[in-house]
Design an enzyme around this catalytic site. Structure first.
Site, PDB file in Angstrom:
ATOM      1  N   SER A  36      19.612  63.506  23.577  1.00 21.40           N
ATOM      2  CA  SER A  36      19.024  64.079  24.791  1.00 21.40           C
ATOM      3  C   SER A  36      18.026  63.145  25.432  1.00 21.40           C
ATOM      4  CB  SER A  36      18.343  65.406  24.510  1.00 21.40           C
ATOM      5  OG  SER A  36      18.135  65.650  23.177  1.00 21.40           O
ATOM      6  N   HIS A  64      26.184  63.256  27.169  1.00 24.04           N
ATOM      7  CA  HIS A  64      25.179  64.294  26.920  1.00 24.04           C
ATOM      8  C   HIS A  64      25.694  65.657  27.397  1.00 24.04           C
ATOM      9  CE1 HIS A  64      20.765  65.704  27.782  1.00 24.04           C
ATOM     10  NE2 HIS A  64      21.227  66.191  26.657  1.00 24.04           N
ATOM     11  N   GLU A  88      26.357  64.674  31.191  1.00 24.89           N
ATOM     12  CA  GLU A  88      25.601  63.556  31.770  1.00 24.89           C
ATOM     13  C   GLU A  88      26.104  62.296  31.061  1.00 24.89           C
ATOM     14  OE1 GLU A  88      21.366  63.789  30.923  1.00 24.89           O
ATOM     15  OE2 GLU A  88      20.873  63.113  32.933  1.00 24.89           O
ATOM     16  N   ASN A 134      16.614  65.641  31.219  1.00 22.76           N
ATOM     17  CA  ASN A 134      15.379  66.004  30.514  1.00 22.76           C
ATOM     18  C   ASN A 134      14.123  65.443  31.161  1.00 22.76           C
ATOM     19  OD1 ASN A 134      16.151  67.826  28.485  1.00 22.76           O
ATOM     20  ND2 ASN A 134      17.233  66.157  27.472  1.00 22.76           N
TER      21      ASN A 134
HETATM   22  N1  3HC Z   1      30.547  79.940  23.399  1.00 26.13           N
HETATM   23  C1  3HC Z   1      31.413  80.450  24.267  1.00 26.13           C
HETATM   24  N2  3HC Z   1      31.054  81.278  25.288  1.00 26.13           N
HETATM   25  C2  3HC Z   1      29.751  81.605  25.380  1.00 26.13           C
HETATM   26  C3  3HC Z   1      28.769  81.113  24.484  1.00 26.13           C
HETATM   27  C4  3HC Z   1      29.213  80.226  23.461  1.00 26.13           C
HETATM   28  N3  3HC Z   1      28.356  79.670  22.585  1.00 26.13           N
HETATM   29  N4  3HC Z   1      27.557  81.601  24.861  1.00 26.13           N
HETATM   30  C5  3HC Z   1      27.761  82.378  25.940  1.00 26.13           C
HETATM   31  N5  3HC Z   1      29.086  82.377  26.251  1.00 26.13           N
HETATM   32  C6  3HC Z   1      29.721  83.018  27.420  1.00 26.13           C
HETATM   33  C7  3HC Z   1      29.775  84.511  27.317  1.00 26.13           C
HETATM   34  O1  3HC Z   1      30.925  84.930  26.651  1.00 26.13           O
HETATM   35  C8  3HC Z   1      29.769  84.939  28.774  1.00 26.13           C
HETATM   36  O2  3HC Z   1      31.086  84.834  29.306  1.00 26.13           O
HETATM   37  P1  3HC Z   1      31.527  85.720  30.597  1.00 26.13           P
HETATM   38  O3  3HC Z   1      30.749  85.193  31.772  1.00 26.13           O
HETATM   39  O4  3HC Z   1      32.985  85.490  30.709  1.00 26.13           O
HETATM   40  O5  3HC Z   1      31.159  87.126  30.257  1.00 26.13           O
HETATM   41  C9  3HC Z   1      28.915  83.885  29.448  1.00 26.13           C
HETATM   42  O6  3HC Z   1      28.887  82.754  28.562  1.00 26.13           O
HETATM   43  C10 3HC Z   1      27.532  84.390  29.672  1.00 26.13           C
HETATM   44  O7  3HC Z   1      27.020  84.829  28.423  1.00 26.13           O
HETATM   45  P2  3HC Z   1      26.283  86.213  28.191  1.00 26.13           P
HETATM   46  O8  3HC Z   1      26.845  87.267  29.100  1.00 26.13           O
HETATM   47  O9  3HC Z   1      26.263  86.482  26.715  1.00 26.13           O
HETATM   48  O10 3HC Z   1      24.774  85.919  28.544  1.00 26.13           O
HETATM   49  P3  3HC Z   1      24.124  85.397  29.851  1.00 26.13           P
HETATM   50  O11 3HC Z   1      24.796  85.861  31.066  1.00 26.13           O
HETATM   51  O12 3HC Z   1      22.686  85.680  29.625  1.00 26.13           O
HETATM   52  O13 3HC Z   1      24.349  83.810  29.789  1.00 26.13           O
HETATM   53  C11 3HC Z   1      23.777  81.647  29.147  1.00 26.13           C
HETATM   54  C12 3HC Z   1      23.974  83.059  28.680  1.00 26.13           C
HETATM   55  C13 3HC Z   1      25.128  81.030  29.582  1.00 26.13           C
HETATM   56  C14 3HC Z   1      23.254  80.871  27.947  1.00 26.13           C
HETATM   57  C15 3HC Z   1      22.795  81.636  30.381  1.00 26.13           C
HETATM   58  O14 3HC Z   1      21.626  82.347  30.053  1.00 26.13           O
HETATM   59  C16 3HC Z   1      22.387  80.251  30.815  1.00 26.13           C
HETATM   60  O15 3HC Z   1      23.102  79.579  31.560  1.00 26.13           O
HETATM   61  N6  3HC Z   1      21.181  79.808  30.382  1.00 26.13           N
HETATM   62  C17 3HC Z   1      20.694  78.472  30.660  1.00 26.13           C
HETATM   63  C18 3HC Z   1      21.246  77.542  29.636  1.00 26.13           C
HETATM   64  C19 3HC Z   1      20.760  76.141  29.861  1.00 26.13           C
HETATM   65  O16 3HC Z   1      19.956  75.826  30.723  1.00 26.13           O
HETATM   66  N7  3HC Z   1      21.280  75.236  29.031  1.00 26.13           N
HETATM   67  C20 3HC Z   1      20.872  73.870  29.044  1.00 26.13           C
HETATM   68  C21 3HC Z   1      19.843  73.655  27.977  1.00 26.13           C
HETATM   69  S1  3HC Z   1      19.259  71.998  28.001  1.00 26.13           S
HETATM   70  C22 3HC Z   1      20.319  71.189  27.007  1.00 26.13           C
HETATM   71  O17 3HC Z   1      21.211  71.732  26.380  1.00 26.13           O
HETATM   72  C23 3HC Z   1      20.107  69.709  26.944  1.00 26.13           C
HETATM   73  C24 3HC Z   1      19.281  69.226  25.804  1.00 26.13           C
HETATM   74  O18 3HC Z   1      19.191  67.856  25.906  1.00 26.13           O
HETATM   75  C25 3HC Z   1      17.908  69.827  25.678  1.00 26.13           C
END
Ligand code: 3HC
Length: 284
Positions: free
Chosen positions: A121, A142, A154, A192
């Site tokens: 990251s 990434h 990325e 990040n």
């Molecule tokens: N595998 C497969 N599908 C998944 C999953 C997983 N691990 N987690 C969630 N899903 C799917 C669900 O099945 C759902 O599908 P649907 O739209 O068909 O119903 C969809 O994703 C949305 O999930 P939920 O309904 O359970 O929950 P939310 O609507 O609250 O969404 C979330 C969850 C997608 C995590 C949303 O909250 C989100 O986009 N959050 C922001 C995540 C983010 O910013 N990530 C980046 C982090 S930074 C990073 O990773 C980089 C590093 O360097 C730090």
């Protein structure tokens, strides 16, 4: 460049199992390298659970789920795991010395034409590439958590990354249904460098008593349409990971604007790392 067919993912944690999942779901043969059988089992169980969720939402069939699982082979040694790889993606914890050790081993055992990628990251791609004999074939790939859901990859070019390697990684990312975005190698890349100061500032708001954690998050969710507030997101990413990345930004730019909030440091010292320990800014 020759066609990429065999993928090796090193590390079956949150990011590694997600990366293995998306490659296998898109028809690639994947070797997933872990250090112990119990970690490999845990990674396969997580992939199984995430695929089952997709089956229950009717996004894939039960047969597709089974075929995806069959394309992933857990392996317990780096040398075995990489020997026939076209692309190796490292997704181990954010620790330079650990990644250095792994890439030296990967470089020794992977075919000479294999591309080596890191899912880091924030650690310098150029510095990681320099521990191998093939910096031209080294790149940052990434992914974002949850990997099966988030569209972005990325793609980070190190100082010596060949443009043909960049093209090939952009192309393969599209085959996964992702949207690759290129960036050059500077601390935190784009993602990040922008995300972590926002999370850090949200933590300063709590530290200075501007607002309670739930209120900070409500402001960003309701006012800026973020799917998760920054503190919930910090718990989801891991507070230790956030601190590591902020330290990379702080050390890399020597600019006090990236200094980690003392409250973040204190929470990590206390072992409150977010979702993975059951408590961070919020309880799980
Ligand atoms: N595998 C497969 N599908 C998944 C999953 C997983 N691990 N987690 C969630 N899903 C799917 C669900 O099945 C759902 O599908 P649907 O739209 O068909 O119903 C969809 O994703 C949305 O999930 P939920 O309904 O359970 O929950 P939310 O609507 O609250 O969404 C979330 C969850 C997608 C995590 C949303 O909250 C989100 O986009 N959050 C922001 C995540 C983010 O910013 N990530 C980046 C982090 S930074 C990073 O990773 C980089 C590093 O360097 C730090």
């Amino acid at each position: 460049m020759s066609e990429i067919k065999n993928i090796t993912v090193i590390g079956g944690g949150t990011m590694g199992n997600g990366i293995a999942h998306v490659f296998a779901q898109n028809g690639f043969d994947v070797k997933l390298v872990e250090t112990k059988q119990e970690f490999a089992d845990r990674a396969m169980n997580t992939i199984d659970k995430n695929l089952s969720r997709m089956v229950s939402k009717e996004k894939i069939s039960e047969a597709e789920k089974q075929a995806t699982l069959e394309r992933i082979q857990p392996v317990l040694s780096v040398s075995d795991g990489v020997k026939s790889a076209d692309l190796v993606i490292e997704a181990v914890p954010e620790n330079y010395d650990l990644k250095k050790k792994i890439f030296k081993e990967v470089d020794e055992h992977a075919p000479a034409n294999a591309i080596l990628a890191s899912n880091t990251s924030s650690i310098s791609i150029t510095k990681l590439a320099a521990v191998t004999s093939r910096p031209g074939k080294f790149i940052g790939m990434h992914f974002f958590n949850p990997v099966p859901v988030m569209k972005l990859v990325e793609v980070i070019n190190g100082l010596e990354t060949d443009s043909a390697v960049t093209d090939s990684i952009m192309e393969i990312s599209k085959k996964l249904g992702k949207e690759p975005v290129p960036a050059n190698d500077f601390p935190g890349f784009v993602s990040n460098r922008v995300l972590m100061p926002m999370i850090n500032e949200a933590i300063f708001c709590v530290h200075e008593g501007v607002a309670e954690p739930e209120h900070v998050d409500e402001v960003m969710k309701l006012g800026m349409a973020h799917p998760m507030g920054p503190l919930r997101l910090a718990d989801f990413i891991g507070l230790d990971v956030c601190l590591d990345i902020l330290n990379v930004l702080y050390d890399g730019f020597k600019d006090p604007k990236y200094r980690p909030c003392p409250l973040l440091v204190k929470m990590v010292d206390a072992g409150k790392l977010g979702d993975k320990t059951g408590e961070g800014f919020f309880k799980r």
